[in-house]
Design an enzyme around this catalytic site. Structure first.
Site, mmCIF file in Angstrom:
data_model
loop_
_atom_site.group_PDB
_atom_site.id
_atom_site.type_symbol
_atom_site.label_atom_id
_atom_site.label_comp_id
_atom_site.label_asym_id
_atom_site.label_seq_id
_atom_site.Cartn_x
_atom_site.Cartn_y
_atom_site.Cartn_z
ATOM 1 N N SER A 1 0.827 -1.207 0.000
ATOM 2 C CA SER A 1 0.000 0.000 0.000
ATOM 3 C C SER A 1 0.862 1.258 0.000
ATOM 4 O O SER A 1 0.631 2.188 -0.785
ATOM 5 C CB SER A 1 -0.931 -0.004 1.213
ATOM 6 O OG SER A 1 -1.675 1.193 1.290
ATOM 7 N N PHE B 1 2.723 1.825 -3.447
ATOM 8 C CA PHE B 1 1.899 2.350 -4.530
ATOM 9 C C PHE B 1 1.449 3.778 -4.246
ATOM 10 O O PHE B 1 1.242 4.563 -5.179
ATOM 11 C CB PHE B 1 0.703 1.440 -4.785
ATOM 12 C CG PHE B 1 1.003 0.332 -5.764
ATOM 13 C CD1 PHE B 1 0.880 0.553 -7.123
ATOM 14 C CD2 PHE B 1 1.443 -0.904 -5.332
ATOM 15 C CE1 PHE B 1 1.171 -0.436 -8.037
ATOM 16 C CE2 PHE B 1 1.739 -1.908 -6.239
ATOM 17 C CZ PHE B 1 1.600 -1.679 -7.602
ATOM 18 N N HIS B 2 1.286 4.135 -2.975
ATOM 19 C CA HIS B 2 1.020 5.539 -2.653
ATOM 20 C C HIS B 2 2.202 6.414 -3.080
ATOM 21 O O HIS B 2 2.013 7.524 -3.604
ATOM 22 C CB HIS B 2 0.757 5.711 -1.158
ATOM 23 C CG HIS B 2 -0.656 5.452 -0.753
ATOM 24 N ND1 HIS B 2 -1.152 4.185 -0.560
ATOM 25 C CD2 HIS B 2 -1.688 6.290 -0.506
ATOM 26 C CE1 HIS B 2 -2.432 4.261 -0.204
ATOM 27 N NE2 HIS B 2 -2.780 5.533 -0.173
ATOM 28 N N ASP B 3 3.425 5.924 -2.847
ATOM 29 C CA ASP B 3 4.610 6.683 -3.261
ATOM 30 C C ASP B 3 4.723 6.736 -4.784
ATOM 31 O O ASP B 3 5.205 7.734 -5.339
ATOM 32 C CB ASP B 3 5.871 6.052 -2.659
ATOM 33 C CG ASP B 3 6.179 6.576 -1.271
ATOM 34 O OD1 ASP B 3 5.868 7.750 -1.002
ATOM 35 O OD2 ASP B 3 6.718 5.822 -0.445
#
Length: 470
Positions: free
Chosen positions: A378, A381-383
């Protein structure tokens, strides 16, 4: 290992939506305790409204909402008048909107490309399944066939992830469109994986494919506000309430404008000289703390914009009647519950397709390892989405979500008030740290470094090259 299935049905009653640590019978499903080696949750879709939709039916909550709207409108008017009388121009906030949404036409083309490739997943899956039936008697060929299509899917995911970044830099998308490109790319990959992960076991077990799994249903799934694939979803009756959809999009535009005003008058105005003059470490620290309330306001607006307005608008247009896209995360007293209730759409996918596979197959019974993998994926993928938006990679989400968040998730408070206050303050300061660090890196590259973008300087931060004194 014996697995007990717990049907996931969140009740919409206010008593069950509230956090009652001292009354287990009122807990939502997410907070009930089960033996660690037996816990399996199955999400059941049902017709229900979003939490805020239910709350806004209370005239007192609605009055508080209108009070905030009045304060927000007043702030915007004050800012516009200040610009007009003291700067002889009106543009604060609006110039930023134009900047972050530039080259919208190129964004639409990039989205159509990614969506078209994702549409091809359905016929490709049908080809894989049809040929596989003819290879049942040849185990070696069957294994080779499965591995070939696994590689093809990985190439598909890698291709649209790379093309998303390439298009963002090639056509110079604004911050908002760059982030939207990353979000849409990630969403399409999660959608296609959910479809394959749900339907592939039936092919492997030689179960007859259900007639509901046709191409039109796959297209509906790609637009539906959920990341879990089902052969059917609860559908609302009657015609589309277009007045409601229009209201959602009007509020969405207003939220974008307010985000622009807040960010322009706080972080941009205070960080835009970074790289042109020395900054003291104390100054940076005070920027973080002073702007923490505004960072929280921005985060709340993004939550309201994406998970309430955008999701409910598409749910209404698609007659998708399960609209519990989030829970009452604002009552959380721990980060563990906050992570599970802030974004129910993504949490459902992570739990179903990542956590359970690691917990049941990859590392059977190891709940801690499964949680670590989920948080890391999580955060990563946020980065990726953040890097696609701001133009460089900083592992801020990995540090805050994966490292600090994992530590904070283990902290429990016996006093619910203290826990809730600590959670809110931590979220505000954490968001402010993230916005400040990204702003420092952005203006250091803009004002001081001024290098052409390469793979090396995309991943290597430059903010420490600027003059920071102690």
């Amino acid at each position: 290992m014996i697995l007990r299935v717990n049907v996931w049905k969140e009740n919409q009653n206010s008593e069950e939506m509230s956090l009652q640590d001292d009354q287990p019978k009122n807990h939502t499903m997410d907070e009930r305790k089960f033996p660690e080696d037996e816990e399996v949750r199955v999400k059941v879709f049902q017709s229900r409204e979003s939490v805020l939709t239910e709350l806004f039916r209370n005239k007192h909550i609605l009055a508080i909402y209108r009070m905030f709207v009045a304060l927000i409108v007043g702030t915007c008017i004050n800012t516009l008048l200040h610009d007009y009388f003291y700067n002889e121009q009106i543009g604060t906030g609006y110039r930023l909107i134009i900047k972050v949404f530039r080259n919208f036409h190129a964004f639409v083309i990039a989205w159509i490309f990614a969506f078209s490739i994702t549409l091809c997943v359905y016929p490709a899956f049908q080809v894989w399944g049809a040929v596989r039936l003819h290879l049942l008697s040849k185990s070696n060929h069957l294994l080779l066939w499965d591995k070939l299509w696994m590689v093809i899917y990985l190439l598909y995911a890698t291709t649209i992830l790379y093309c998303s970044v390439w298009a963002t830099f090639r056509y110079d998308f604004g911050y908002a469109l760059g982030g939207a490109t990353g979000c849409e790319t990630t969403r399409l990959i999660m959608k296609s994986y959910a479809f394959i992960r749900t339907c592939a076991p039936d092919i492997v077990k030689h179960v007859k494919v259900k007639s509901s799994r046709n191409f039109s249903h796959y297209v509906y799934f790609l637009f539906a506000p959920t990341l879990l694939y089902r052969d059917s979803y609860p559908r609302s009756k009657g015609s589309i309430r277009w007045h409601l959809v229009i209201n959602y999009f009007i509020e969405l535009i207003a939220a974008i404008v307010l985000c622009s005003f807040v960010y322009q008058t706080t972080y941009i105005s205070q960080l835009e000289d970074f790289g042109l003059r020395p900054y003291r470490l104390a100054d940076i620290g005070m920027i973080v703390l002073r702007n923490a309330p505004y960072a929280m306001l921005t985060s709340l607006l993004l939550f309201y914009l994406l998970l309430h307005l955008w999701s409910n608008a598409f749910a209404e247009m698609l007659h998708f009647s399960d609209r519990l896209f989030y829970q009452d995360w604002w009552t959380s007293t721990s980060f563990e519950r906050y992570y599970r209730t802030w974004n129910g759409i993504v949490y459902d996918w992570l739990y179903k397709y990542i956590y359970r596979d690691f917990y049941e197959v990859v590392l059977p019974g190891n709940k801690t390892a499964a949680k670590i993998v989920v948080i890391f994926i999580s955060a990563l993928f946020h980065d990726y989405i953040s890097a696609n938006a701001i133009g460089f990679f900083l592992p801020t989400f990995v540090i805050q979500f994966f490292v600090l968040g994992s530590i904070m998730a283990q902290v429990k408070f016996s006093n619910r008030t203290v826990g809730n206050v600590v959670l809110w303050y931590s979220l505000a300061v954490g968001a402010s740290c993230m916005y400040t660090i990204n702003g420092l890196e952005y203006y250091c590259r803009l004002n001081y470094v001024k290098e052409n973008l390469t793979v090396y300087n995309f991943f290597v931060p430059t903010l420490f090259q600027c003059d920071i004194t102690f």
